[in-house]
Design a protein around this motif. Sequence first.
Motif, PDB file in Angstrom:
ATOM      1  N   GLY A 104       0.795  -1.234   0.000  1.00 18.70           N
ATOM      2  CA  GLY A 104       0.000   0.000   0.000  1.00 18.70           C
ATOM      3  C   GLY A 104       0.822   1.275   0.000  1.00 18.70           C
ATOM      4  N   MET A 105       2.118   1.161   0.372  1.00 22.27           N
ATOM      5  CA  MET A 105       2.917   2.387   0.507  1.00 22.27           C
ATOM      6  C   MET A 105       3.341   2.941  -0.849  1.00 22.27           C
ATOM      7  N   ASP A 106       3.020   2.233  -1.933  1.00 23.54           N
ATOM      8  CA  ASP A 106       3.277   2.784  -3.269  1.00 23.54           C
ATOM      9  C   ASP A 106       2.156   3.741  -3.671  1.00 23.54           C
ATOM     10  N   HIS A 107       1.071   3.766  -2.874  1.00 21.87           N
ATOM     11  CA  HIS A 107      -0.053   4.653  -3.200  1.00 21.87           C
ATOM     12  C   HIS A 107       0.336   6.105  -2.903  1.00 21.87           C
ATOM     13  N   PRO A 108       0.046   7.035  -3.827  1.00 21.36           N
ATOM     14  CA  PRO A 108       0.523   8.418  -3.643  1.00 21.36           C
ATOM     15  C   PRO A 108      -0.002   9.120  -2.394  1.00 21.36           C
ATOM     16  N   SER A 109      -1.074   8.621  -1.792  1.00 24.18           N
ATOM     17  CA  SER A 109      -1.624   9.355  -0.641  1.00 24.18           C
ATOM     18  C   SER A 109      -1.090   8.834   0.699  1.00 24.18           C
ATOM     19  N   THR A 110      -0.170   7.851   0.670  1.00 24.26           N
ATOM     20  CA  THR A 110       0.319   7.324   1.944  1.00 24.26           C
ATOM     21  C   THR A 110       1.700   7.896   2.270  1.00 24.26           C
ATOM     22  N   LEU A 111       2.272   7.415   3.366  1.00 24.68           N
ATOM     23  CA  LEU A 111       3.620   7.861   3.747  1.00 24.68           C
ATOM     24  C   LEU A 111       4.589   7.577   2.593  1.00 24.68           C
ATOM     25  N   PRO A 112       5.473   8.533   2.280  1.00 21.59           N
ATOM     26  CA  PRO A 112       6.248   8.406   1.036  1.00 21.59           C
ATOM     27  C   PRO A 112       7.544   7.595   1.096  1.00 21.59           C
ATOM     28  N   PHE A 113       8.067   7.309   2.321  1.00 22.04           N
ATOM     29  CA  PHE A 113       9.479   6.878   2.359  1.00 22.04           C
ATOM     30  C   PHE A 113       9.758   5.560   1.646  1.00 22.04           C
ATOM     31  N   HIS A 114       8.854   4.556   1.761  1.00 24.36           N
ATOM     32  CA  HIS A 114       9.127   3.290   1.065  1.00 24.36           C
ATOM     33  C   HIS A 114       9.074   3.487  -0.456  1.00 24.36           C
ATOM     34  N   ARG A 115       8.122   4.327  -0.887  1.00 21.74           N
ATOM     35  CA  ARG A 115       7.978   4.609  -2.330  1.00 21.74           C
ATOM     36  C   ARG A 115       9.276   5.236  -2.866  1.00 21.74           C
ATOM     37  N   VAL A 116       9.806   6.196  -2.097  1.00 25.30           N
ATOM     38  CA  VAL A 116      11.047   6.882  -2.497  1.00 25.30           C
ATOM     39  C   VAL A 116      12.200   5.886  -2.561  1.00 25.30           C
ATOM     40  N   LEU A 117      12.313   5.036  -1.546  1.00 28.01           N
ATOM     41  CA  LEU A 117      13.435   4.084  -1.498  1.00 28.01           C
ATOM     42  C   LEU A 117      13.313   3.036  -2.599  1.00 28.01           C
ATOM     43  N   GLU A 118      12.096   2.552  -2.839  1.00 34.48           N
ATOM     44  CA  GLU A 118      11.903   1.599  -3.949  1.00 34.48           C
ATOM     45  C   GLU A 118      12.416   2.225  -5.252  1.00 34.48           C
ATOM     46  N   GLY A 119      11.993   3.472  -5.501  1.00 31.73           N
ATOM     47  CA  GLY A 119      12.348   4.153  -6.747  1.00 31.73           C
ATOM     48  C   GLY A 119      13.845   4.376  -6.862  1.00 31.73           C
ATOM     49  N   ARG A 120      14.467   4.770  -5.748  1.00 36.27           N
ATOM     50  CA  ARG A 120      15.913   5.025  -5.786  1.00 36.27           C
ATOM     51  C   ARG A 120      16.689   3.752  -6.087  1.00 36.27           C
ATOM     52  N   LEU A 121      16.298   2.664  -5.445  1.00 36.51           N
ATOM     53  CA  LEU A 121      17.006   1.393  -5.680  1.00 36.51           C
ATOM     54  C   LEU A 121      16.773   0.902  -7.115  1.00 36.51           C
ATOM     55  N   GLN A 122      15.516   0.986  -7.564  1.00 37.88           N
ATOM     56  CA  GLN A 122      15.197   0.484  -8.910  1.00 37.88           C
ATOM     57  C   GLN A 122      15.896   1.293 -10.006  1.00 37.88           C
ATOM     58  N   ALA A 123      16.262   2.543  -9.665  1.00 38.62           N
ATOM     59  CA  ALA A 123      16.903   3.405 -10.675  1.00 38.62           C
ATOM     60  C   ALA A 123      18.404   3.137 -10.805  1.00 38.62           C
ATOM     61  N   ILE A 124      18.961   2.292  -9.935  1.00 39.72           N
ATOM     62  CA  ILE A 124      20.408   2.007 -10.018  1.00 39.72           C
ATOM     63  C   ILE A 124      20.595   0.857 -11.009  1.00 39.72           C
TER      64      ILE A 124
END
Length: 283
Positions: A104-124
């Motif tokens: 659920g933390m990938d949903h834009p209305s929830t707490l952002p930190f897991h979404r940010v970390l997922e994106g940062r790791l996937q971008a490497i």
Amino acid sequence: MSTATSPILVTGATGTVGRVVLAALQARGVAATAAVRDPKKAPGDAVSFDFTRPETFGPALAGRERVFLVGPPLVPELDALLAPFVDALASGPRRRVVYLSAYGMDHPSTLPFHRVLEGRLQAIPHLDVTILRPGFFAQNFATYSRREIEQQGVLFFPSGAGRTPFVDVGDLGRAAAAVLTGAGHAGKVYTLTGPVAWSMHEVAAELTRILGRTISYANPSYDAFRAALAGASMPPVLIDYFFKVYDMIARGLVADPTGDVQRLTGRAPRHPAEVLREGFASK
Ligand SMILES: NC(=O)c1ccc[n+]([C@@H]2O[C@H](COP(=O)([O-])OP(=O)(O)OC[C@H]3O[C@@H](n4cnc5c(N)ncnc54)[C@H](OP(=O)(O)O)[C@@H]3O)[C@@H](O)[C@H]2O)c1
């Protein structure tokens, strides 16, 4: 201390998740090294590691091909806390990284930190990243709410009539071990859930059966929840954090069981009733 022989590094190894990941790897006969702030607290092979001490990253990562990455709970700036370690992974060699996010933390209305970390790791580009998004742990009731449940007979969560498929942390550990030791998981995202979606009404009913006395579900409004937690001296930032987590359940953002635990572990996920019984029967 570490002999640096295992290619697998497990962070958070003294915590709920890291412990079950280590145990599941051990059950497969696979050695792993615990990355911990205090190596004396780790069960086996361990290396000193702290997200706030970048000087610990090099020695902890030396010789590791696979990293299980989990951040501590209740840190609203988890993305900032883990950023230096993500940078170390970005400037290091090709590795497999399994990141423990949340359903659920990938949903834009929830707490952002897991979404940010997922994106940062996937971008490497040179990392083989797998994201695990577990649901709300079925063990949370025994771990964090035992006193309220046993002494006050109440579940005090603002999650309305929302349902969610509470997951057994043992299933989470077995799924993580399968990903860390198997092939074909790079680029994948798995949502790890239990077999049924329950509301807090059903949790309260099950606890009532287990404990033999009424456990009620208070279902407080946001204001009542905030007042109660503020009365217990909880900082506003954490009250907001908790509210957002339970509100995801209320809004139906984390309602669907998936087949990912079965697919990864080869066995059906454990039922929340079984986990609750284990946590509360004759304790
Ligand atoms: N509970 C749920 O329902 C749920 C559901 C989905 C996802 N999650 C996610 O699960 C994660 C929490 O995992 P958990 O339940 O295993 O937490 P936990 O039991 O509180 O363990 C946290 C671990 O992090 C370590 N740690 C804390 N600060 C550190 C630092 N600065 N450097 C290195 N290690 C540090 C702790 O080590 P020490 O022994 O040194 O303190 C401990 O091993 C969170 O990211 C949360 O979002 C939880």
